[in-house]
Design a protein around this motif. Structure first.
Motif, PDB file in Angstrom:
ATOM      1  N   MET A 160      71.527  60.128  32.321  1.00 14.41           N
ATOM      2  CA  MET A 160      70.733  58.906  32.120  1.00 14.41           C
ATOM      3  C   MET A 160      70.794  58.439  30.677  1.00 14.41           C
ATOM      4  O   MET A 160      70.158  57.448  30.308  1.00 14.41           O
ATOM      5  CB  MET A 160      69.280  59.166  32.564  1.00 14.41           C
ATOM      6  CG  MET A 160      69.155  59.352  34.070  1.00 14.41           C
ATOM      7  SD  MET A 160      67.660  60.227  34.561  1.00 14.41           S
ATOM      8  CE  MET A 160      66.430  59.113  34.038  1.00 14.41           C
ATOM      9  N   GLY A 161      71.554  59.159  29.837  1.00 16.79           N
ATOM     10  CA  GLY A 161      71.748  58.703  28.464  1.00 16.79           C
ATOM     11  C   GLY A 161      70.967  59.475  27.432  1.00 16.79           C
ATOM     12  O   GLY A 161      71.027  59.183  26.231  1.00 16.79           O
ATOM     13  N   ALA A 162      70.222  60.495  27.868  1.00 12.49           N
ATOM     14  CA  ALA A 162      69.450  61.293  26.903  1.00 12.49           C
ATOM     15  C   ALA A 162      70.348  62.359  26.297  1.00 12.49           C
ATOM     16  O   ALA A 162      71.393  62.704  26.848  1.00 12.49           O
ATOM     17  CB  ALA A 162      68.261  61.938  27.597  1.00 12.49           C
ATOM     18  N   SER A 163      69.927  62.870  25.146  1.00 13.22           N
ATOM     19  CA  SER A 163      70.599  64.022  24.519  1.00 13.22           C
ATOM     20  C   SER A 163      69.710  65.234  24.711  1.00 13.22           C
ATOM     21  O   SER A 163      68.477  65.122  24.648  1.00 13.22           O
ATOM     22  CB  SER A 163      70.810  63.750  23.033  1.00 13.22           C
ATOM     23  OG  SER A 163      71.639  62.613  22.879  1.00 13.22           O
ATOM     24  N   VAL A 164      70.345  66.395  24.952  1.00 13.80           N
ATOM     25  CA  VAL A 164      69.582  67.618  25.258  1.00 13.80           C
ATOM     26  C   VAL A 164      70.100  68.757  24.394  1.00 13.80           C
ATOM     27  O   VAL A 164      71.303  68.997  24.332  1.00 13.80           O
ATOM     28  CB  VAL A 164      69.744  68.011  26.746  1.00 13.80           C
ATOM     29  CG1 VAL A 164      69.000  69.315  27.040  1.00 13.80           C
ATOM     30  CG2 VAL A 164      69.240  66.884  27.651  1.00 13.80           C
ATOM     31  N   HIS A 197      65.034  49.474  41.046  1.00 12.86           N
ATOM     32  CA  HIS A 197      65.749  48.468  40.237  1.00 12.86           C
ATOM     33  C   HIS A 197      65.117  48.467  38.845  1.00 12.86           C
ATOM     34  O   HIS A 197      63.922  48.189  38.699  1.00 12.86           O
ATOM     35  CB  HIS A 197      65.609  47.071  40.873  1.00 12.86           C
ATOM     36  CG  HIS A 197      66.107  47.002  42.293  1.00 12.86           C
ATOM     37  ND1 HIS A 197      67.421  47.179  42.627  1.00 12.86           N
ATOM     38  CD2 HIS A 197      65.443  46.819  43.468  1.00 12.86           C
ATOM     39  CE1 HIS A 197      67.573  47.086  43.944  1.00 12.86           C
ATOM     40  NE2 HIS A 197      66.383  46.873  44.477  1.00 12.86           N
ATOM     41  N   GLY A 198      65.908  48.782  37.841  1.00 20.56           N
ATOM     42  CA  GLY A 198      65.351  48.882  36.485  1.00 20.56           C
ATOM     43  C   GLY A 198      64.771  47.554  36.001  1.00 20.56           C
ATOM     44  O   GLY A 198      65.291  46.494  36.319  1.00 20.56           O
ATOM     45  N   LEU A 212      68.761  53.618  28.746  1.00 19.66           N
ATOM     46  CA  LEU A 212      68.641  54.456  29.935  1.00 19.66           C
ATOM     47  C   LEU A 212      69.604  53.962  31.004  1.00 19.66           C
ATOM     48  O   LEU A 212      69.649  52.758  31.313  1.00 19.66           O
ATOM     49  CB  LEU A 212      67.209  54.391  30.480  1.00 19.66           C
ATOM     50  CG  LEU A 212      66.202  55.383  29.904  1.00 19.66           C
ATOM     51  CD1 LEU A 212      64.801  55.041  30.389  1.00 19.66           C
ATOM     52  CD2 LEU A 212      66.565  56.814  30.296  1.00 19.66           C
ATOM     53  N   ALA A 213      70.397  54.898  31.561  1.00 17.83           N
ATOM     54  CA  ALA A 213      71.352  54.511  32.619  1.00 17.83           C
ATOM     55  C   ALA A 213      70.843  55.025  33.972  1.00 17.83           C
ATOM     56  O   ALA A 213      70.230  56.088  34.039  1.00 17.83           O
ATOM     57  CB  ALA A 213      72.716  55.123  32.312  1.00 17.83           C
ATOM     58  N   ALA A 256      65.665  51.901  33.704  1.00 12.94           N
ATOM     59  CA  ALA A 256      67.103  52.022  33.421  1.00 12.94           C
ATOM     60  C   ALA A 256      67.785  50.664  33.575  1.00 12.94           C
ATOM     61  O   ALA A 256      67.247  49.753  34.215  1.00 12.94           O
ATOM     62  CB  ALA A 256      67.728  53.036  34.376  1.00 12.94           C
ATOM     63  N   LYS A 257      68.974  50.555  32.967  1.00 10.96           N
ATOM     64  CA  LYS A 257      69.737  49.296  33.068  1.00 10.96           C
ATOM     65  C   LYS A 257      70.535  49.325  34.369  1.00 10.96           C
ATOM     66  O   LYS A 257      71.691  49.758  34.399  1.00 10.96           O
ATOM     67  CB  LYS A 257      70.705  49.190  31.880  1.00 10.96           C
ATOM     68  CG  LYS A 257      70.024  49.188  30.529  1.00 10.96           C
ATOM     69  CD  LYS A 257      69.557  47.792  30.155  1.00 10.96           C
ATOM     70  CE  LYS A 257      68.814  47.813  28.815  1.00 10.96           C
ATOM     71  NZ  LYS A 257      67.396  47.404  28.962  1.00 10.96           N
TER      72      LYS A 257
END
Ligand code: EPZ
Length: 428
Positions: free
Chosen positions: A271-275, A356-357, A290-291, A318-319
């Motif tokens: 979803m685009g986050a870093s971990v 739907h974002g 956010l994906a 999210a987009k």
């Protein structure tokens, strides 16, 4: 009535430490029935459900010493009853976790049939079918389940039709003293199951395969009390880490094992986050939009249903669009209708939620539908425009210790306050 008020738009970042897992602690407490004497549990979460389980144990004759808010000494030497009344089971379905231990200790048990709850019927047919295979006879009368093993419990192979957490736990505990070996096939593999198996083995049981789909229990004659630390709460951890993915500012969570959130953290990355994963900690942040990504809830190691609402909160911003499929409970989308009051665009079709974002949420008055939905509504309030007031927060108190305090320590503008109950009659 108590509500949580949160003002959106403030930076939420920093470090929190999670408590012991609610979904392990409750079963560990029940398991102390099988080891007459005093078992000490550490890292116990100070939450409403633990207090209810304490009442269940006291009701059958156990004595509980609260050493401190995270440590209990449970003396079960005086347990002389095998009945759990309706009012306690109605308060908390997990009270049925005493079924296996009572059968092991007394060869009989009387447990009120658990009612449904907001997320589903919560039946226990798999518990009953499995226990019958071990020689237990059941009678249901006036809302109570009367279980007895007139010829003792005898090991056998039980194949669960679904990898039920509760059924796996009750079968594991009921087979500890059974004659011979019990095999539980299609067993649940949750980390809380492993924690319970570990404590049973520390007590002298012979359980192998916990964490895999096949658990074997070789009957022994007795268990002895121990001191055991409750495993860190992966769902509490996942809830706070989701906030790092939500606002983008880094949130670090300590006190749990990130491998217990394997797929959840991978989905956050999709979803685009870093971990950033450590042995007993994890940090999540986000520096890109956010994906969307599809989610299917499944038994562990699948995506946990207990993280569905928190993840829906992310996906609602999210987009793009995605689909969340809830395969574990039959009615766990009530959160979606509350989130829609804050501007989310979610269409429910049976077990699927089409998300739907949207650009953002607007603060609103919302009601907590269940434990995880309530926490997710507070999450949404952190990034909503204006103030969000969440009511029915007793749901949140069941599984999150110091939720408001922990969020405040991360910089959230949040408070727990009491408002006049709209049901208050006007005085004429
Ligand atoms: C445990 O519930 C957890 N609760 C739940 O957490 C969690 O969502 C669930 O496991 C799944 O991981 C505790 O541990 C106290 P199941 P449990 O037996 O044991 C159906 C939270 O938010 N089923 O795996 O009740 C059942 O209705 C809570 O912390 C039967 O039909 O879960 C459900 O739809 C919510 N017959 C599904 O299976 C049975 O005999 C999974 O239930 C047993 C279960």
């Amino acid at each position: 009535m108590d509500v949580i008020r949160v003002e959106g738009g403030h930076d939420v970042t920093g470090e929190v430490r999670v408590e012991g897992a609610k979904n392990s602690a409750l079963k560990l407490m029940a398991a102390t029935i099988m080891a007459s004497g005093t078992t000490t549990l550490t890292n116990v979460p100070n939450i409403a459900d633990v207090h209810v389980m304490g009442k269940v144990l006291k009701n059958i004759g156990a004595k509980i010493e609260v050493v401190n808010e995270h440590e209990l000494k449970i003396d079960t030497s005086g347990v002389d009853s095998w009945e759990t009344p309706y009012h306690l089971v109605a308060q908390m379905r997990a009270s049925t976790a005493v079924l296996g231990p009572l059968l092991s200790r007394f060869g009989k048990a009387v447990v009120a049939m658990p009612g449904g709850c907001n997320i589903g019927a919560r039946k226990i047919d798999m518990h009953i079918l499995g226990l019958e295979a071990l020689g237990v006879e059941f009678k249901v009368d006036h809302g109570n389940i009367y279980a007895s093993a007139p010829h003792g419990l005898v090991g056998d192979t039980v194949t669960l039709s679904f990898a039920s957490v509760g059924a796996t736990e009750n079968l594991m505990m009921a087979s500890v003293f059974a004659r011979g070996t019990t095999t539980i096939d299609n067993a649940a593999r949750e980390p809380e199951i492993v924690d319970l198996a570990n404590m049973l083995n520390e007590m002298g049981a012979k359980v192998s395969g916990a964490g895999s789909p096949v658990i074997e229990v070789e009957g022994v004659s007795e268990l002895h009390p121990v001191t055991h630390e409750v495993v860190g709460d992966r769902i509490e951890a996942g809830t706070f880490l989701a906030i790092g993915a939500l606002t983008g500012s880094p949130v670090t969570v300590r006190g749990f094992n990130p491998t217990h959130l394997g797929l959840v953290l991978k989905k956050f990355e999709q979803m685009g986050a870093s971990v950033e994963r450590e042995a007993r900690a994890c940090t999540v942040w986000r520096d890109r939009p956010l994906a969307p990504t599809d989610i299917q809830t499944l038994p562990f190691p699948g995506f946990p249903t207990d993280m569905q609402a928190q993840t829906m909160c992310l996906l609602a911003l999210a987009k793009g669009s995605c689909v969340i499929t809830e395969n574990v409970f039959e009615n766990r989308f009530m959160f979606a209708s509350e989130l829609s009051r804050m501007g989310a665009d979610i269409v429910i079709e049976g077990h699927h939620a089409i998300v739907h974002g949207v650009e953002g949420f607007s603060g609103a008055q919302v009601r907590s539908p269940d434990l995880r939905g309530g926490a997710a509504l507070v999450m949404a309030g952190l990034v909503a425009d204006g103030v969000t007031t969440v009511s029915d927060i007793h749901h949140i108190d069941r599984g999150y210790e110091g939720f408001v305090e922990k969020l405040s320590s991360l910089g959230a503008r949040i408070e727990r306050t009491t408002v006049a109950d709209e049901d208050d009659d006007i005085t004429m």
